[in-house]
Write an enzyme that holds these catalytic residues in place. Structure first.
Site, PDB file in Angstrom:
ATOM      1  N   ASN A 155      19.408  36.654 -14.295  1.00 57.69           N
ATOM      2  CA  ASN A 155      19.931  36.059 -15.530  1.00 57.69           C
ATOM      3  C   ASN A 155      19.024  34.973 -16.118  1.00 57.69           C
ATOM      4  O   ASN A 155      18.958  34.816 -17.330  1.00 57.69           O
ATOM      5  CB  ASN A 155      21.368  35.567 -15.330  1.00 57.69           C
ATOM      6  CG  ASN A 155      21.461  34.447 -14.343  1.00 57.69           C
ATOM      7  OD1 ASN A 155      20.728  34.410 -13.372  1.00 57.69           O
ATOM      8  ND2 ASN A 155      22.357  33.517 -14.579  1.00 57.69           N
ATOM      9  N   GLU A 253      23.322  29.474  -4.095  1.00 57.02           N
ATOM     10  CA  GLU A 253      23.906  29.191  -5.416  1.00 57.02           C
ATOM     11  C   GLU A 253      24.560  30.484  -5.860  1.00 57.02           C
ATOM     12  O   GLU A 253      23.861  31.463  -6.163  1.00 57.02           O
ATOM     13  CB  GLU A 253      22.820  28.770  -6.414  1.00 57.02           C
ATOM     14  CG  GLU A 253      21.999  27.552  -6.013  1.00 57.02           C
ATOM     15  CD  GLU A 253      22.801  26.261  -6.018  1.00 57.02           C
ATOM     16  OE1 GLU A 253      23.979  26.269  -6.408  1.00 57.02           O
ATOM     17  OE2 GLU A 253      22.236  25.223  -5.604  1.00 57.02           O
ATOM     18  N   CYS A 287      25.494  31.466 -14.812  1.00 57.84           N
ATOM     19  CA  CYS A 287      26.532  31.187 -13.810  1.00 57.84           C
ATOM     20  C   CYS A 287      27.446  30.054 -14.252  1.00 57.84           C
ATOM     21  O   CYS A 287      28.573  29.940 -13.788  1.00 57.84           O
ATOM     22  CB  CYS A 287      25.876  30.843 -12.484  1.00 57.84           C
ATOM     23  SG  CYS A 287      24.685  29.511 -12.659  1.00 57.84           S
ATOM     24  N   GLU A 466      20.927  21.829  -4.671  1.00 59.69           N
ATOM     25  CA  GLU A 466      19.518  21.817  -5.056  1.00 59.69           C
ATOM     26  C   GLU A 466      19.338  20.698  -6.079  1.00 59.69           C
ATOM     27  O   GLU A 466      20.307  20.078  -6.508  1.00 59.69           O
ATOM     28  CB  GLU A 466      19.134  23.164  -5.685  1.00 59.69           C
ATOM     29  CG  GLU A 466      19.307  24.330  -4.740  1.00 59.69           C
ATOM     30  CD  GLU A 466      18.755  25.633  -5.311  1.00 59.69           C
ATOM     31  OE1 GLU A 466      19.373  26.176  -6.243  1.00 59.69           O
ATOM     32  OE2 GLU A 466      17.707  26.097  -4.823  1.00 59.69           O
TER      33      GLU A 466
HETATM   34  P1  NAD Z   1      22.923  39.818  -7.087  1.00 60.43           P
HETATM   35  O1  NAD Z   1      23.601  39.125  -5.972  1.00 60.43           O
HETATM   36  O2  NAD Z   1      23.300  41.230  -7.360  1.00 60.43           O
HETATM   37  O3  NAD Z   1      21.353  39.823  -6.879  1.00 60.43           O
HETATM   38  C1  NAD Z   1      20.631  38.634  -6.675  1.00 60.43           C
HETATM   39  C2  NAD Z   1      19.404  38.941  -5.862  1.00 60.43           C
HETATM   40  O4  NAD Z   1      19.813  39.371  -4.564  1.00 60.43           O
HETATM   41  C3  NAD Z   1      18.535  40.066  -6.414  1.00 60.43           C
HETATM   42  O5  NAD Z   1      17.185  39.767  -6.186  1.00 60.43           O
HETATM   43  C4  NAD Z   1      18.958  41.256  -5.589  1.00 60.43           C
HETATM   44  O6  NAD Z   1      17.982  42.261  -5.498  1.00 60.43           O
HETATM   45  C5  NAD Z   1      19.176  40.603  -4.237  1.00 60.43           C
HETATM   46  N1  NAD Z   1      20.065  41.320  -3.319  1.00 60.43           N
HETATM   47  C6  NAD Z   1      21.099  42.149  -3.626  1.00 60.43           C
HETATM   48  N2  NAD Z   1      21.673  42.614  -2.498  1.00 60.43           N
HETATM   49  C7  NAD Z   1      21.002  42.045  -1.445  1.00 60.43           C
HETATM   50  C8  NAD Z   1      21.135  42.112  -0.027  1.00 60.43           C
HETATM   51  N3  NAD Z   1      22.088  42.842   0.548  1.00 60.43           N
HETATM   52  N4  NAD Z   1      20.282  41.397   0.715  1.00 60.43           N
HETATM   53  C9  NAD Z   1      19.327  40.625   0.154  1.00 60.43           C
HETATM   54  N5  NAD Z   1      19.145  40.536  -1.179  1.00 60.43           N
HETATM   55  C10 NAD Z   1      19.979  41.234  -1.976  1.00 60.43           C
HETATM   56  O7  NAD Z   1      23.145  38.887  -8.362  1.00 60.43           O
HETATM   57  P2  NAD Z   1      22.694  39.184  -9.854  1.00 60.43           P
HETATM   58  O8  NAD Z   1      23.579  40.271 -10.382  1.00 60.43           O
HETATM   59  O9  NAD Z   1      21.214  39.337  -9.907  1.00 60.43           O
HETATM   60  O10 NAD Z   1      23.034  37.780 -10.555  1.00 60.43           O
HETATM   61  C11 NAD Z   1      24.272  37.498 -11.089  1.00 60.43           C
HETATM   62  C12 NAD Z   1      25.078  36.633 -10.137  1.00 60.43           C
HETATM   63  O11 NAD Z   1      24.339  35.477  -9.780  1.00 60.43           O
HETATM   64  C13 NAD Z   1      26.362  36.117 -10.755  1.00 60.43           C
HETATM   65  O12 NAD Z   1      27.395  36.174  -9.800  1.00 60.43           O
HETATM   66  C14 NAD Z   1      26.037  34.661 -11.078  1.00 60.43           C
HETATM   67  O13 NAD Z   1      27.144  33.801 -11.162  1.00 60.43           O
HETATM   68  C15 NAD Z   1      25.145  34.308  -9.948  1.00 60.43           C
HETATM   69  N6  NAD Z   1      24.297  33.170 -10.308  1.00 60.43           N
HETATM   70  C16 NAD Z   1      24.550  31.958  -9.741  1.00 60.43           C
HETATM   71  C17 NAD Z   1      23.786  30.845 -10.102  1.00 60.43           C
HETATM   72  C18 NAD Z   1      24.030  29.482  -9.514  1.00 60.43           C
HETATM   73  O14 NAD Z   1      23.182  28.616  -9.689  1.00 60.43           O
HETATM   74  N7  NAD Z   1      25.133  29.242  -8.839  1.00 60.43           N
HETATM   75  C19 NAD Z   1      22.759  30.996 -11.033  1.00 60.43           C
HETATM   76  C20 NAD Z   1      22.538  32.247 -11.589  1.00 60.43           C
HETATM   77  C21 NAD Z   1      23.305  33.326 -11.207  1.00 60.43           C
END
Ligand code: NAD
Length: 487
Positions: A155, A253, A287, A466
């Protein structure tokens, strides 16, 4: 012409695995490039090279030398800024305004900020005096963790990856970055920049590929010392399980289900503009975005009318077109997910004040992943729509009557990332803000960020903080040295 190939970068070299998947432009569904998915041999080389660099060239550098190199990374990113902007827009479809004012400059700022902070990091010192008269000098030496895996989402691709890479490297760790499979392009450019400015080989490695295969292979790897992850809460749970075998430190996060509260003493126009921004920025794919709005009964009708008008005036279209605020969602899969939430809201009995569908285009954009900004009402706080993170441009608005009621309702969630309070009453702001279970509470603002402040979530929204000294604290470990002072 064959599509451009993006590869992993390990041990100071770009490595093509020979196995590819498509990188899709969300504006029109066209293939922009091919991503070469890393395999276990490439990951092993990355881990071994990262370990070597951490124990030799990179880890042995003085803090000043290391931080000077990180400043060079930032300088080179600035020189190549237009390439970063174009790459981020092509991968995500987000508007030019957002990418050139937030994503890319903040990515560069992360290197500058953490390089400077690491140079001035303090350590603790205590003079100990025992009851029997013994004395000691205690001081701490902050040491890097070793090889840190950075797993980042799509995102805010460059911004969120560098928010971890910069402090981790400034503290002397080697990094293995795995960006989201949806957004590899700016990470690939960053690898080129690391190479160009002379970061020692192995100190920064890029592994491209999908989460379940490649991400999991990294987080469960025995040679990784710590994991820093931003993404969905359900992915965080899986990573925590795979990290548990070797008891690695984790920084998470995760997702959010964030509230905005509009008190009777709010400046109505400020609140309407603020909530429109906090709901629809980046198509709701931040997020920190608002998905639940509580409005005091006295302002409810005017607020709804104002927000409807704001939503309907949003220009949706090509990211670089003048005045466009919303491009498409990041992918077909995500568009389907958000649309399934719109349907769920309908099934749960929501009233749609505006939106709820897909905008019509009569050109290539009909193959893109666009969606309408949406405002709904009339659901209970316990409905799935009001409990689950949607991550799209939608908010539910409901009425409240008193302060204690609304605090309870805002806290009725498994998440705890962010909230915003709209009031002109200073006493109320100070009274209510600390009672909200969230890592950050804004008053009369949203997404106003200082890189030095603690950032993170409670409950399902994360583990740890962080930002500023909190990042430096996670990426290093203090060793206490205790020296007896003889009289
Ligand atoms: P996601 O969890 O699908 O993917 C994030 C990353 O994790 C990607 O690089 C993905 O390839 C990797 N990943 C997926 N499955 C994995 C596994 N089993 N093992 C290791 N790595 C794996 O998230 P997304 O769809 O890319 O992002 C959206 C989500 O992120 C939303 O829930 C959002 O709220 C959250 N987010 C949180 C913050 C924060 O600061 N709290 C910031 C941005 C996004």
């Amino acid at each position: 012409m064959s599509a451009k190939i993006l590869t992993s970068y390990v041990d100071g070299q770009f490595m093509d695995s020979g196995v590819y998947f498509d990188n899709i432009n969300p504006v029109n569904g066209a293939v922009i490039s091919q991503i070469a998915e890393a395999n276990s041999e490439i990951i092993d080389v990355a881990v071994a090279s990262a370990r070597h660099a951490q124990q030799h060239e990179w880890g042995a550098m003085s803090v000043n030398q290391r931080c000077a190199l990180l400043h060079k990374v930032a300088d080179r990113m600035s020189e190549r800024e237009q390439e970063f902007i174009d790459a981020e827009i092509n991968d995500t479809g987000k508007s030019l305004f957002q990418v050139e004012t937030i994503d890319i400059p903040r990515g560069t700022a992360n290197f500058r900020t953490f390089a400077d902070m690491a140079k001035f990091a303090e350590s603790e010192t205590f003079i100990t005096e025992m009851p029997n008269g013994d004395k000691a000098l205690n001081y701490s030496v902050n040491k890097p963790l070793g090889v840190v895996a950075v797993i980042s989402p799509w995102n805010l691709p460059l911004l969120l990856a560098t928010w971890k890479i910069a402090p981790a490297m400034a503290c002397g760790n080697s990094v293995i970055l795995k960006p989201s499979e949806e957004t590899s392009s700016t990470a690939f450019l960053l690898a080129q920049v690391m190479d160009e400015v002379g970061i020692p080989k192995g100190a920064f490695n890029l592994i491209l590929g999908r989460g379940k295969a490649v991400g999991n292979a990294i987080t469960s790897h025995q040679g990784i010392d710590a994991i820093t992850f931003t993404g969905a809460s359900c992915t965080g749970k899986q990573i925590m399980k795979s990290a548990s075998d070797t008891v690695k430190p984790v920084s998470f996060e995760l997702g959010g289900k964030n509230s905005a509260i509009i008190f009777s003493d709010a400046d109505l126009n400020k609140a309407i503009n603020g909530v429109a921004r906090s709901t629809f920025t980046n198509c709701g794919q931040v997020c920190l975005c608002t998905e639940k709005v509580f409005v005091h009964r006295s302002l409810y009708q005017s607020f709804i009318e104002g927000l409807k008008q704001q939503a309907e005036s949003i220009k949706i279209g090509y990211p670089k077109e003048e005045g466009v605020f919303m491009g498409p969602l990041v992918s077909k899969v995500h568009q389907q997910k958000v649309l399934s939430h719109y349907q769920l809201a309908r099934d749960e009995g929501a009233t749609f004040i505006t939106g709820g569908g897909v905008p019509t285009f009569n050109d290539e954009r009909k193959n893109g992943f666009f969606i309408e900004p949406t405002v709904i009402t009339d659901l209970s706080d316990d409905s799935r729509t009001n409990q689950e993170e949607i991550f799209g441009p939608i908010c539910h608005v409901s009425i409240f009557d008193d302060e204690s009621e609304v605090i309870k309702r805002a806290n009725n969630t498994q998440y705890g990332l962010a909230a915003s309070i709209w009031t002109e009453n200073l006493a109320r702001a100070h009274r209510v803000a600390p009672k909200i279970d969230a890592g950050i509470v804004w008053v009369n603002s949203w997404f106003l960020r200082d890189l030095r402040t603690p950032f993170g979530g409670v409950k399902l929204s994360g583990v740890g903080r962080e930002g500023g000294k909190h990042s430096l604290g996670f990426y290093s470990e203090p060793t206490n040295i205790c020296i007896k002072i003889d009289e």
